[in-house]
Scaffold this active site. Structure first.
Site, PDB file in Angstrom:
ATOM      1  N   GLY A 238       0.767  -1.244   0.000  1.00 47.09           N
ATOM      2  CA  GLY A 238       0.000   0.000   0.000  1.00 47.09           C
ATOM      3  C   GLY A 238       0.789   1.279   0.000  1.00 47.09           C
ATOM      4  N   ARG A 288       2.471  -1.349  -6.609  1.00 49.06           N
ATOM      5  CA  ARG A 288       2.685  -0.031  -7.205  1.00 49.06           C
ATOM      6  C   ARG A 288       4.055   0.549  -6.835  1.00 49.06           C
ATOM      7  NH1 ARG A 288      -1.971   3.415  -7.714  1.00 49.06           N
ATOM      8  NH2 ARG A 288      -2.881   2.045  -6.140  1.00 49.06           N
ATOM      9  N   CYS A 354     -14.944   6.414 -27.625  1.00 45.35           N
ATOM     10  CA  CYS A 354     -16.228   7.121 -27.673  1.00 45.35           C
ATOM     11  C   CYS A 354     -16.872   7.187 -26.292  1.00 45.35           C
ATOM     12  CB  CYS A 354     -17.149   6.459 -28.673  1.00 45.35           C
ATOM     13  SG  CYS A 354     -16.636   6.742 -30.376  1.00 45.35           S
TER      14      CYS A 354
END
Length: 440
Positions: A238, A288, A354
């Site tokens: 974390g 991460r 889109c």
């Protein structure tokens, strides 16, 4: 820190010009720095060395086989949340005996595969899951190693969608239920308690929530150790990374100016006094932290669309390539690959998908750019390609790994054929083959 730098007006990845990579491999293009990944791993291990940690990289952050092999070569373990991730780790040469397997919804097949591979431990999220692992272990004639995931009900200053340690989340077992589970462990003869785990969330920038969670759970850890012979305490992952000034964070001086940030060194300094007396193996699960700022997404400007109300920089990467800004409203620093003279502009950086949400930056002050220019979207090494899709029938981008002056393709760009691979409309699947046509 990382290894992305401007030299003059050109952006380099280690010793390679980013523009050369875009010309060689095309855009959109994920580019990873091997040296950055290794440096981040080594720094974390060094900061925790007194605890003799087992670092289990969270595969979900970036699951490319070359990234996994690079970490496995350093002796890294792996944090898994699916049978597919276990398959990847084994293909990459990872050691299953250094793998934990988490997740709230493990299937019988996944439990079977993990037991047969010989993983280090399951991370168990409920009593119902204990019963499921017991059934599979009994059928296989094995004793399954398990660790109970405690939900310490500790909040953290992070996005609501990545908070996992609060009582309202789907993860873990409430602390008040753990002692009852301890009493019930005798009902599961094919399981043994190997450890206790916590994980309170992702992209957390201060140490206090980690410290609070560890303090709350230590009494339960001590019971697991003394009563059941548990051997490890998994404190999860974390730790956050720099997004707002990602390029600048490659400078060691930048981190010195961020005294409040939970760097690996500050994290270890605060937690070591709590963890050392336990005399247990400490497991950490960074994802991460190791790869986030080790990757960029290169994209080419297609158009400038200047309206009286707003300016748009339209690029060839879309939310299908990098969904974090659309999904979380997250900030990613965007810089030109080749800096040029000219006035800055304020506008939105948008892609071809889109959806109005296909936007990488809104009302962002940017250097002057023209069609054909290259941009680098930073902090794209984690939850970038691993969350990419083929939405709008857009083939997923290529991935490249840079090591010093060397670079190599570690995932080829998908083709239109890849978009329909595995699909069928008729018995012989003729219509999916443009060479044969609908009538063959």
């Amino acid at each position: 820190m990382h290894r992305f730098r401007y030299r003059g007006d050109a952006l380099f990845v280690e010793e390679v010009e980013a523009a050369r990579l875009a010309e060689r491999y095309g855009t959109p293009l994920y580019v990873y720095s091997a040296g950055t990944i290794v440096d981040h791993y080594d720094r974390l291990v060094s900061s925790l060395r007194e605890l003799h940690p087992l670092v289990c990289y969270a595969v979900k952050a970036n699951s490319n086989l070359s990234v996994l092999r690079l970490l496995a070569s350093r002796g890294c373990g792996f944090d898994l949340v699916s049978g597919g991730e276990l398959y990847r780790v084994l293909r990459a040469g990872g050691d299953p005996a250094l793998c934990t397997f988490a997740g709230v919804a493990k299937t019988s097949q996944e439990i079977t595969e993990a037991l047969e591979a010989g993983i280090y431990s399951f991370i168990v999220e409920s009593r119902e899951e204990l019963a499921a692992i017991e059934r599979v272990a009994a059928r296989l004639g094995k004793r399954a190693p398990v660790a109970l995931r405690v939900n310490p009900d500790v909040g953290a200053q992070t996005h609501a969608k990545v908070k996992t340690g609060i009582a309202e989340s789907k993860f873990g077992i409430a602390a008040e239920e753990i002692e009852e589970l301890y009493r019930q462990l005798a009902l599961f003869p094919n399981l043994f308690l190997r450890g206790i785990q916590i994980h309170i969330g992702s992209q957390i920038r201060d140490v206090e929530p980690f410290e609070e969670a560890v303090r709350r759970v230590i009494p339960l850890v001590e019971i697991a150790r003394d009563r059941f012979g548990a051997e490890f305490f998994d404190i999860g992952g974390g730790l956050g990374i720099a997004y707002e000034e990602a390029l600048q964070s490659g400078d060691p001086g930048w981190w010195e100016s961020k005294a409040q940030w939970a760097t690996p060194a500050r994290y270890a300094q605060r937690l070591r006094p709590l963890l050392e007396p336990l005399k247990l193996r400490i497991v950490v699960e960074p994802g991460r932290l190791l790869v986030g700022n080790a990757g960029i997404l290169l994209t080419r400007v297609l158009y400038r669309k200047d309206r009286p109300q707003k300016k748009f920089v339209i690029v060839d990467a879309g939310m299908n390539d990098l969904i974090r800004p659309a999904l979380y409203g997250s900030f990613h620093q965007i810089v030109p690959v080749a800096r040029r003279a000219g006035e800055s502009i304020e506008g939105d950086v948008v892609g071809p998908v889109c959806e109005s949400g296909d936007c990488f930056a809104s009302s962002r002050r940017l250097p002057w750019v023209e069609p054909g220019d290259l941009l680098a979207i930073f902090s794209a090494g984690a939850y970038g390609f691993s969350m990419a899709s083929q939405y709008n029938s857009r083939p997923r981008p290529a991935e490249v790994l840079v090591e010093g002056t060397d670079h190599r393709l570690i995932r080829r760009r998908e083709s239109y054929e890849d978009l329909v691979r595995g699909e069928q409309i008729g018995e012989d699947d003729r219509a999916t083959d443009p060479e044969r046509g609908a009538e063959g």
